[in-house]
Enzyme design. Structure first.
Site, PDB file in Angstrom:
ATOM      1  N   LYS A 122      -6.792  -0.747   0.270  1.00  0.00           N
ATOM      2  CA  LYS A 122      -6.825   0.292   1.304  1.00  0.00           C
ATOM      3  C   LYS A 122      -6.453  -0.271   2.672  1.00  0.00           C
ATOM      4  O   LYS A 122      -6.783   0.294   3.701  1.00  0.00           O
ATOM      5  CB  LYS A 122      -8.209   0.959   1.341  1.00  0.00           C
ATOM      6  CG  LYS A 122      -8.434   1.788   0.088  1.00  0.00           C
ATOM      7  CD  LYS A 122      -9.625   2.688   0.178  1.00  0.00           C
ATOM      8  CE  LYS A 122      -9.675   3.584  -1.065  1.00  0.00           C
ATOM      9  NZ  LYS A 122     -10.904   4.369  -1.149  1.00  0.00           N
ATOM     10  N   ASN A 123      -5.751  -1.383   2.659  1.00  0.00           N
ATOM     11  CA  ASN A 123      -5.345  -1.995   3.922  1.00  0.00           C
ATOM     12  C   ASN A 123      -3.942  -1.560   4.319  1.00  0.00           C
ATOM     13  O   ASN A 123      -2.975  -1.734   3.570  1.00  0.00           O
ATOM     14  CB  ASN A 123      -5.401  -3.518   3.775  1.00  0.00           C
ATOM     15  CG  ASN A 123      -4.858  -4.202   5.000  1.00  0.00           C
ATOM     16  OD1 ASN A 123      -3.658  -4.383   5.114  1.00  0.00           O
ATOM     17  ND2 ASN A 123      -5.708  -4.528   5.916  1.00  0.00           N
TER      18      ASN A 123
END
Lengths: 342, 361
Positions: A122-123
């Protein structure tokens, strides 16, 4: 992934003790408070960043600099600060500059990103970097990128970044051929996966191979009706069904497949809120209900002793106000908006 | 931190706590009301650190709601500008903004500004549009927008608009409808909307509209309540709400309310207090908020409180944080919960602040 972490933690020799770096003077950060002073890994990480600043300042685009950025990036994938810290943008950015200057192997880069991404899916920066690399590779990267997102989605089927990346790949690099099958497969695994329904709509409306919404409508409606019959409480296929008739209310209203799925669900008397809602829409659009519909609605009033409203639309709103009481105001509003003499 | 400073800090905390206990009697409603005093107390503790930011090596607002050195406090470090906005807006909604040393906050905010005009999450970090809006909002709370070189900030933002009308978050180019909202909201607060191509910005947002009436991150992206807030907010601010299919979107949004009374952000996802803000503010902007059960939502938010220590979490019995505390309090404000200031659903600032910006009062 574990092996990367192990490597960093156990075998790491401080840069100051590596002959390779003896000619570089590390450049400490001199601005602002030090955010993570008390964290145990801090010393190693800070040293890496101090050397990074030095090579960045010198614009040294060498293979050791490339390895240094790699070391910084994978320093500790569990430490989200590294990845979230926007100051870290420079590491990724400089890495891209080095890759360009050295003409580094882009497929190797994709492999590296994949190892990092699996535990940091989720970066933003990782996805951004990935897109840059894939974009440079062009259409050759399409299959690899689709496989990559597939892996991420197998861990989290609703990962928004992975879906965004996948849609970008399809539009920029291609690979549409198997996408509808992929959506079908995901929906077989979880028919409630709204992301997969959304992707299905994306494919059906945008794929250059499928001929567009109208050409696909018949087969898609059949599949959707089937999904609805399996789980009438599933919001997604009901919305997808409406979407299949986008800008063509007439066809939605007149297609017997649509009205009959409503009737079937209502007759089964189970989880019928969305069926009632769809039937209400159809009535508002001018659908002429047969006696069967009236009977099915009448049969839903189990404890209600009032006579069935002769206006079927009103009767539906009345039922919905009771069984979906949280949204009672919405259904009351729908009742007030009913066309006269439906 | 020296012992002397530590002592001052303890004294200050003690004073706050006493004040809080005094307020408790005034604010608490019978039974399971909202423990307003404890929330502002914690937000206050979290902000006390401001006072020592320049005097010692202690960093500016660390999340006091998280244990020191815990994962959260590390993660949130670079997000401090957002944390400051969440904490301070919460305090303002609770009528406690004057508990903070205004000058220290403003001085710290201004030190986060980059030469490009944008703001960073903390001193020495890189600027991003996310933090720039938070910084502008914090200055607006304190009536200190005149500290800004307005043209410099607005040039930074307008420079992030792309050819297709969309916005990037920073110089590295990631595109997202969140950034469209931030740009529009920020420039509107600064009275500089004329610096961007508003028509193109609106068209890009409209191109992200989906079959369910909602909006995604990019064209074709799945509808998500957070993105919907951004898109509807940007359209509201630019006077373009006619592009929204209000009835269709309103129904999708009210379907987000689940049995517990909480709201989720996408179908089949768990409810989360943060959607009390995103779903609710969107419903208000399109005038459909009466379609959900407000009573059940109020109860859900109150159930997410930490009754002993204050603060609000994502779901009942989870750990509290300043992010969910803000969204919970802001949601309650939208629900007209007694004792809270009203918040503007588009600008995400107390209405009196918005009135001051646009009507000079």
């Amino acid at each position: 992934m574990e092996s990367d972490e192990e490597e960093v933690r156990e075998e790491r020799l401080p840069l100051s003790r590596r002959p390779e770096w003896s000619d570089v003077t590390p450049l400490p950060q001199d601005d602002g408070p030090d955010p993570v002073v008390s964290i145990a890994y801090k010393q190693d990480f800070r040293e890496t960043m101090d050397y990074f600043r030095a090579v960045y300042r010198a614009d040294e685009r060498s293979s050791r600099a490339l390895r240094l950025t790699q070391e910084a990036i994978r320093f500790n994938p569990g430490n989200y600060t590294v990845f979230l810290d926007l100051g870290f943008c420079y590491v990724w950015h400089f890495r891209r500059q080095i890759i360009e200057s050295l003409d580094a192997d882009l497929h190797e880069e994709l492999d590296f990103v994949e190892r990092i991404a699996k535990s940091n899916s989720k970066n933003y920066q990782i996805w951004h970097h990935r897109r840059w690399v894939a974009g440079k590779l062009g259409t050759d990267a399409a299959i690899k990128e689709l496989e990559f997102t597939k892996k991420i989605l197998s861990l989290d089927a609703k990962n928004y970044h992975a879906w965004s990346h996948r849609q970008w790949v399809l539009q920029a690099l291609g690979g549409w051929e198997d996408e509808l099958d992929y959506c079908r497969k995901l929906l077989e695994e979880d028919i409630f996966n709204n992301s997969a329904w959304n992707q299905r709509y994306f494919v059906v409306t945008r794929s250059p191979f499928l001929g567009g919404l109208k050409a696909m409508r018949d087969s898609e409606v059949s599949d959707t009706v089937e999904a609805i019959m399996e789980n009438p409480e599933n919001e997604s296929p009901w919305r997808y069904l409406r979407g299949l008739y986008k800008d063509d209310i007439q066809s939605l209203t007149n297609d017997p497949k649509v009205s009959s799925v409503c009737l079937k669900v209502l007759s089964a008397k189970n989880n019928y809120v969305f069926a009632l809602s769809m039937l209400l829409d159809l009535l508002c659009y001018g659908f002429q209900p047969s006696e069967e519909f009236t009977e099915a609605i009448g049969a839903l009033r189990t404890s209600d002793s009032e006579p069935l409203d002769s206006d079927l639309g009103k009767a539906i709103c009345h039922v919905l106000q009771h069984i979906d009481s949280m949204r009672a105001n919405y259904w009351m509003w729908r009742k007030s908006k009913l066309p006269v003499a439906v | 931190m020296s012992e002397e400073e530590d002592g001052v800090k303890k004294e200050q905390r003690k004073a706050w706590r006493e004040g809080a206990v005094r307020d408790r009697n005034v604010i608490l409603h019978g039974g399971r009301g909202m423990v307003l005093d404890q929330i502002w107390l914690d937000a206050g503790n979290f902000l006390v650190d401001f006072n020592y930011a320049n005097a010692s090596s202690v960093s500016p607002p660390v999340l006091r709601l998280a244990k020191k050195d815990s994962f959260e406090s590390v993660v949130m470090d670079h997000l401090r500008m957002n944390g400051a906005y969440w904490g301070l807006t919460t305090l303002d909604l609770l009528g406690k903004l004057d508990a903070v040393d205004k000058e220290d906050v403003i001085s710290w905010v201004m030190q986060c500004q980059h030469e490009s005009g944008g703001f960073a999450g903390n001193i020495g970090h890189d600027p991003h549009i996310l933090y720039t809006l938070s910084a502008v909002q914090v200055l607006a709370l304190f009536e200190k927008l005149d500290m800004l070189d307005i043209d410099k900030v607005s040039n930074y933002i307008s420079g992030l608009q792309n050819e297709d009308g969309s916005f990037s978050g920073d110089v590295w180019g990631e595109v997202d409808t969140r950034f469209s909202y931030i740009a529009v909201c920020c420039l509107s607060i600064l009275h500089r909307l004329d610096k961007i191509d508003v028509d193109k910005a609106v068209n890009y947002i409209v191109s992200c509209k989906n079959l369910d009436g909602g909006f995604g991150c990019t064209p074709g992206g799945e509808s998500h309540a957070g993105q919907i807030f951004c898109c509807v907010g940007a359209l509201a601010i630019t006077g373009a709400l006619h592009h929204v299919d209000k009835d269709l979107l309103g129904w999708w949004l009210c379907e987000r309310q689940v049995k517990s009374g909480g709201l989720n952000g996408r179908p089949e996802k768990l409810p989360d207090v943060c959607y009390s803000w995103w779903v609710l503010s969107s419903l208000i902007m399109i005038d459909r908020v009466h379609w959900i059960s407000k009573e059940k939502l109020v109860k859900f938010i109150l159930d997410c409180q930490d009754l002993e220590n204050g603060g609000i979490s994502d779901r009942p019995d989870d750990a509290v944080d300043v992010f969910h505390t803000y969204f919970g309090v802001a949601g309650l404000s939208l629900l007209e919960y007694p004792g809270l200031k009203a918040i503007d659903p588009a600008y995400a600032l107390p209405i009196d602040v918005v009135n001051r910006i646009f009507f000079g009062k």
